[in-house]
Design a protein around this motif. Sequence first.
Motif, PDB file in Angstrom:
ATOM      1  N   TYR A   1     -40.009  -0.581  38.300  1.00  0.00           N
ATOM      2  CA  TYR A   1     -40.588  -1.608  37.429  1.00  0.00           C
ATOM      3  C   TYR A   1     -39.538  -2.442  36.692  1.00  0.00           C
ATOM      4  N   HIS A   2     -38.261  -2.106  36.853  1.00  0.00           N
ATOM      5  CA  HIS A   2     -37.159  -2.807  36.185  1.00  0.00           C
ATOM      6  C   HIS A   2     -37.302  -2.748  34.667  1.00  0.00           C
ATOM      7  N   VAL A   3     -37.530  -1.531  34.182  1.00  0.00           N
ATOM      8  CA  VAL A   3     -37.611  -1.282  32.746  1.00  0.00           C
ATOM      9  C   VAL A   3     -36.700  -0.097  32.424  1.00  0.00           C
ATOM     10  N   SER A   4     -36.484   0.140  31.141  1.00  0.00           N
ATOM     11  CA  SER A   4     -35.679   1.297  30.747  1.00  0.00           C
ATOM     12  C   SER A   4     -36.559   2.546  30.692  1.00  0.00           C
ATOM     13  N   THR A   5     -35.939   3.691  30.845  1.00  0.00           N
ATOM     14  CA  THR A   5     -36.677   4.940  30.689  1.00  0.00           C
ATOM     15  C   THR A   5     -37.138   5.092  29.239  1.00  0.00           C
TER      16      THR A   5
ATOM     17  N   ARG B 187     -39.078  -2.689  23.890  1.00  0.00           N
ATOM     18  CA  ARG B 187     -38.365  -3.654  24.742  1.00  0.00           C
ATOM     19  C   ARG B 187     -38.276  -3.087  26.155  1.00  0.00           C
ATOM     20  N   PRO B 188     -38.933  -3.735  27.102  1.00  0.00           N
ATOM     21  CA  PRO B 188     -38.954  -3.175  28.460  1.00  0.00           C
ATOM     22  C   PRO B 188     -37.671  -3.383  29.257  1.00  0.00           C
ATOM     23  N   GLU B 189     -36.785  -4.275  28.818  1.00  0.00           N
ATOM     24  CA  GLU B 189     -35.597  -4.597  29.607  1.00  0.00           C
ATOM     25  C   GLU B 189     -34.726  -3.362  29.838  1.00  0.00           C
ATOM     26  N   PRO B 190     -34.261  -3.195  31.068  1.00  0.00           N
ATOM     27  CA  PRO B 190     -33.350  -2.074  31.339  1.00  0.00           C
ATOM     28  C   PRO B 190     -31.996  -2.341  30.670  1.00  0.00           C
ATOM     29  N   TYR B 191     -31.269  -1.283  30.457  1.00  0.00           N
ATOM     30  CA  TYR B 191     -29.948  -1.423  29.851  1.00  0.00           C
ATOM     31  C   TYR B 191     -28.995  -2.043  30.860  1.00  0.00           C
ATOM     32  N   PRO B 192     -28.050  -2.858  30.415  1.00  0.00           N
ATOM     33  CA  PRO B 192     -27.090  -3.460  31.349  1.00  0.00           C
ATOM     34  C   PRO B 192     -26.202  -2.395  31.980  1.00  0.00           C
ATOM     35  N   VAL B 193     -25.849  -2.612  33.224  1.00  0.00           N
ATOM     36  CA  VAL B 193     -24.955  -1.703  33.931  1.00  0.00           C
ATOM     37  C   VAL B 193     -23.533  -1.983  33.442  1.00  0.00           C
ATOM     38  N   LYS B 194     -22.814  -0.921  33.123  1.00  0.00           N
ATOM     39  CA  LYS B 194     -21.433  -1.085  32.631  1.00  0.00           C
ATOM     40  C   LYS B 194     -20.444  -0.824  33.710  1.00  0.00           C
TER      41      LYS B 194
END
Length: 73
Positions: free
Chosen positions: A53-57, A66-73
């Motif tokens: 779903y492209h959301v954060s756990t 906030r549904p946005e996933p965390y940025p990949v580092k």
Amino acid sequence: MEIRRLRDLREDHDKSQKAIAEYLNMHRSVYRRYESGERETPAWVLDKLADYYHVSTDYLLGRTDRPEPYPVK
């Protein structure tokens, strides 16, 4: 866990419980129990659903709105 989020996300993406269960490689009745809160959702399922779903756990768990996933580092 915010069990309503699993159902809302599934419905927002016009998916059936059967389709999500197939994606997770499980029987629909098992997924239904996660979605209804009858069974605790395992971490691996949350991880796969967050990716799907492209959301954060954290969003799935109800720890943030906030549904946005965390940025990949």
